[in-house]
Write an enzyme that holds these catalytic residues in place. Structure first.
Site, short mmCIF file in Angstrom:
data_model
loop_
_atom_site.label_atom_id
_atom_site.label_comp_id
_atom_site.label_asym_id
_atom_site.label_seq_id
_atom_site.Cartn_x
_atom_site.Cartn_y
_atom_site.Cartn_z
N LYS A 14 10.36 64.51 30.15
CA LYS A 14 11.57 65.16 30.28
C LYS A 14 11.46 66.43 29.31
O LYS A 14 11.83 67.51 29.93
CB LYS A 14 12.78 64.61 29.83
CG LYS A 14 13.24 63.27 30.57
CD LYS A 14 14.60 62.78 30.52
CE LYS A 14 14.57 62.24 28.88
NZ LYS A 14 13.80 60.99 28.67
N ARG A 89 23.27 59.80 28.31
CA ARG A 89 22.65 58.98 28.06
C ARG A 89 23.61 57.60 28.16
O ARG A 89 23.08 56.42 28.04
CB ARG A 89 22.04 58.83 26.93
CG ARG A 89 20.40 58.79 26.96
CD ARG A 89 19.88 59.11 25.33
NE ARG A 89 18.59 58.90 25.11
CZ ARG A 89 17.74 59.65 24.75
NH1 ARG A 89 17.80 61.13 25.07
NH2 ARG A 89 16.28 59.37 24.66
N ARG A 128 1.62 59.97 21.78
CA ARG A 128 2.27 61.12 21.56
C ARG A 128 2.22 61.92 19.95
O ARG A 128 2.25 61.17 19.23
CB ARG A 128 3.60 61.05 22.06
CG ARG A 128 4.43 62.12 21.84
CD ARG A 128 5.58 62.38 22.84
NE ARG A 128 6.75 60.98 22.42
CZ ARG A 128 7.80 61.21 23.14
NH1 ARG A 128 7.94 61.62 24.39
NH2 ARG A 128 8.92 60.07 22.75
N ARG A 157 6.14 60.53 15.87
CA ARG A 157 7.46 60.40 15.50
C ARG A 157 7.88 58.99 15.19
O ARG A 157 7.41 57.95 15.65
CB ARG A 157 8.27 60.66 16.98
CG ARG A 157 8.80 62.09 17.14
CD ARG A 157 9.10 62.35 18.67
NE ARG A 157 10.46 61.36 18.90
CZ ARG A 157 10.90 61.42 20.08
NH1 ARG A 157 10.83 62.47 21.01
NH2 ARG A 157 12.09 60.48 20.43
N ARG A 168 13.53 51.20 22.50
CA ARG A 168 14.10 52.48 23.22
C ARG A 168 14.16 52.08 24.66
O ARG A 168 15.28 52.42 25.33
CB ARG A 168 13.38 53.75 22.59
CG ARG A 168 13.90 54.27 21.49
CD ARG A 168 12.69 55.20 20.85
NE ARG A 168 12.72 56.25 21.62
CZ ARG A 168 11.69 57.00 21.73
NH1 ARG A 168 10.36 56.57 21.09
NH2 ARG A 168 11.39 58.22 22.46
P1 AMP Z 1 14.89 61.88 22.49
O1 AMP Z 1 13.98 62.95 21.96
O2 AMP Z 1 15.48 62.37 23.89
O3 AMP Z 1 13.82 60.59 22.99
O4 AMP Z 1 15.91 61.10 21.68
C1 AMP Z 1 15.60 60.49 20.49
C2 AMP Z 1 16.65 59.81 19.90
O5 AMP Z 1 17.71 60.81 19.64
C3 AMP Z 1 17.43 59.09 20.82
O6 AMP Z 1 16.40 57.25 20.71
C4 AMP Z 1 18.37 58.47 20.21
O7 AMP Z 1 18.57 58.00 18.85
C5 AMP Z 1 18.95 60.22 19.94
N1 AMP Z 1 19.64 60.81 21.06
C6 AMP Z 1 19.20 61.72 21.88
N2 AMP Z 1 19.94 62.32 22.58
C7 AMP Z 1 21.04 60.98 22.86
C8 AMP Z 1 22.52 60.80 23.51
N3 AMP Z 1 22.45 61.51 24.54
N4 AMP Z 1 23.02 59.77 23.34
C9 AMP Z 1 22.85 59.00 22.11
N5 AMP Z 1 21.61 59.22 21.17
C10 AMP Z 1 20.49 60.12 21.58
#
Ligand code: AMP
Length: 211
Positions: A14, A89, A128, A157, A168
């Site tokens: 994404k 989400r 990554r 990360r 996750r």
């Molecule tokens: P990502 O970079 O999209 O993989 O997001 C990393 C982390 O950010 C996730 O594992 C959540 O802890 C938090 N996060 C990102 N977007 C959301 C969302 N829409 N709702 C809740 N937590 C989020």
């Protein structure tokens, strides 16, 4: 106006695709994960509130993320469209987004579901590496970067460790996957196979959007 929601499990591409497509269409790429990681790095109030959730691979409470998106979509640079990455989400977030779209007069949008198997996700995420300065993402299996093109240092990360990735993926299946049903019922979903070259996936996404 082009409004695109990129939907898919962690590691489905994404972020990579969001950046490329946003640049091609000259619209902003809005990623809730990026916004919160930046807040954590800067040590802002928001960063302090959300750090613990991100570190554990758990979802940040809906009200916090919905407010981030509400504020971000109120800015002028979203008028020609935008790409959402990592939001919504949860079912609640999807409903809140509908309300926001109604207020903003947005009727037309597309949800692109990037489909990738669990095995591929685990492989991709273990390789990554993210730039601490500009957020660009590399993969040590495909590239051999020593540092980022911008000069920033690359790091893994905190939530990309194998245990966190497992959590996750569980969170994705429990809380996020139902969002797919929500958009299916509205006939908004277009699914694509994300297990292909980056440029091929980009082409498939552009084909859907520019149709
Ligand atoms: P990502 O970079 O999209 O993989 O997001 C990393 C982390 O950010 C996730 O594992 C959540 O802890 C938090 N996060 C990102 N977007 C959301 C969302 N829409 N709702 C809740 N937590 C989020």
């Amino acid at each position: 106006m082009k409004v695109i929601i990129l939907f898919g499990p962690p590691g489905s591409g994404k972020g990579t695709q969001g950046k490329i497509v946003a640049e091609k269409l000259s619209i902003p790429h809005i990623a809730t994960g990026d916004i919160m990681r930046e807040a954590i790095t800067k040590g802002t109030e928001l960063g302090k509130k959300v750090k613990e959730f991100l570190d554990k691979g758990e979802l940040v409470p809906d009200d916090i993320v919905i407010e981030i998106i509400r504020e971000r979509l109120s800015r002028n640079d979203t008028k020609a469209g935008f790409i959402l990455d990592g939001f919504p989400r949860t079912y609640n977030q999807a409903q809140a987004l509908d309300n926001l779209f109604e207020k903003l007069g947005i009727k037309d949008y597309i949800v692109v579901h990037i489909d990738v198997s669990d095995e591929e996700i685990i492989k991709r995420i273990s390789g990554r590496r993210t730039c601490g300065r500009c957020g660009r993402v590399y993969n040590i299996y495909f590239e051999k970067p020593k540092s980022c093109e911008c000069g920033g240092e690359l790091y893994m990360r905190e939530d990309d460790s194998p245990e966190k990735v497992k959590r996750r993926l569980e969170v994705y299946k429990e809380s996020t996957y139902p969002v797919l049903e929500y958009y299916k019922a509205k006939n908004k979903i277009k699914s694509i196979n994300g297990e292909a070259e980056i440029s091929e996936v980009t082409k498939k996404i552009l084909d859907l959007i520019l149709r």
